[in-house]
Design a protein around this motif. Sequence first.
Motif, short mmCIF file in Angstrom:
data_model
loop_
_atom_site.label_atom_id
_atom_site.label_comp_id
_atom_site.label_asym_id
_atom_site.label_seq_id
_atom_site.Cartn_x
_atom_site.Cartn_y
_atom_site.Cartn_z
N SER A 1 -16.83 -37.42 -27.31
CA SER A 1 -17.55 -36.18 -27.24
C SER A 1 -16.44 -35.13 -26.90
N LEU A 2 -16.85 -33.99 -27.19
CA LEU A 2 -16.23 -32.89 -27.02
C LEU A 2 -15.70 -32.60 -25.58
N ASP A 3 -16.56 -33.11 -24.83
CA ASP A 3 -16.67 -32.99 -23.36
C ASP A 3 -15.40 -33.80 -22.72
N VAL A 4 -14.81 -34.68 -23.64
CA VAL A 4 -13.64 -35.58 -23.09
C VAL A 4 -12.49 -35.12 -23.42
N PRO A 5 -11.60 -34.74 -22.69
CA PRO A 5 -10.20 -34.37 -23.04
C PRO A 5 -9.67 -35.52 -23.82
N PRO A 6 -8.62 -34.99 -24.81
CA PRO A 6 -8.01 -35.95 -25.52
C PRO A 6 -6.80 -36.71 -24.61
N ALA B 1 7.43 -26.44 -17.18
CA ALA B 1 6.22 -25.94 -17.15
C ALA B 1 5.24 -26.95 -17.46
N ALA B 2 4.16 -26.89 -17.03
CA ALA B 2 3.02 -27.93 -17.68
C ALA B 2 1.61 -27.10 -17.59
N LEU B 3 0.83 -27.82 -18.42
CA LEU B 3 -0.62 -27.31 -18.54
C LEU B 3 -1.51 -28.41 -18.04
N ASP B 4 -2.59 -27.97 -17.13
CA ASP B 4 -3.53 -28.59 -16.85
C ASP B 4 -4.71 -28.69 -17.68
N TYR B 5 -4.75 -29.69 -18.65
CA TYR B 5 -5.67 -29.76 -19.60
C TYR B 5 -7.04 -30.23 -19.48
N GLY B 6 -7.17 -30.83 -18.05
CA GLY B 6 -8.40 -31.35 -17.68
C GLY B 6 -8.32 -32.90 -17.63
N HIS B 7 -7.56 -33.52 -17.87
CA HIS B 7 -7.44 -35.05 -17.94
C HIS B 7 -7.14 -35.35 -16.37
N ASP B 8 -7.81 -36.37 -16.04
CA ASP B 8 -7.73 -36.61 -14.42
C ASP B 8 -6.36 -37.29 -14.00
N ARG C 1 -11.35 -30.88 -28.82
CA ARG C 1 -11.58 -31.41 -27.48
C ARG C 1 -10.58 -30.88 -26.43
N LEU C 2 -9.34 -30.57 -27.08
CA LEU C 2 -8.60 -29.84 -26.19
C LEU C 2 -9.04 -28.38 -25.53
N ALA C 3 -9.58 -27.60 -26.65
CA ALA C 3 -9.92 -26.33 -26.39
C ALA C 3 -11.12 -26.23 -25.53
#
Length: 159
Positions: free
Chosen positions: A5-10, A87-94, A59-61
């Motif tokens: 699903s697009l709702d699940v981060p890669p 630097a790091a980016l919080d992309y929504g993965h838990d 999915r990342l977007a």
Amino acid sequence: MTAPSLDVPPGPGFVATIAAVTAVQKPSDGLAVAQLLITHPGPRRQNETVETVEDGMRRLATALHLGPGEQEPPVIGGKLMIRRGFAALDYGHDRYVMTIPSPSQDWLALVGAGGACRICLVFAPLAVGADQAETDAHLRASFERGQVRWGTTYARRRF
């Protein structure tokens, strides 16, 4: 096999293969904006195809809440983390974040001081060795096909 699903981060395996480049745009009005270009070099792992790469980028977007490139970029909240020159980016993965390799010192200084950062993510793969002209052409073509997502973020004060 069905696509996630697009709702699940890669997952971290996919995110580790993403290319990220930083820059600072200095427009004529004097308000500098940090930029983060996120692309993927294309299929490199077993069972990876252009389609699965593009799906991972979509999915990342979605996980980042980026908006279409033809609209005003949404403000997506504090997704960047800056610490001791890294630097790091919080992309929504838990459990994982995306590291941003070798950010420029002016980018780190601007984002670290609370400046805005414009994220530009392109779905279609871009070769690692692409020069500036090839990258510009790829961005223009991707924009025309509706394959660009973007948003404005900033650094979190604490992480």
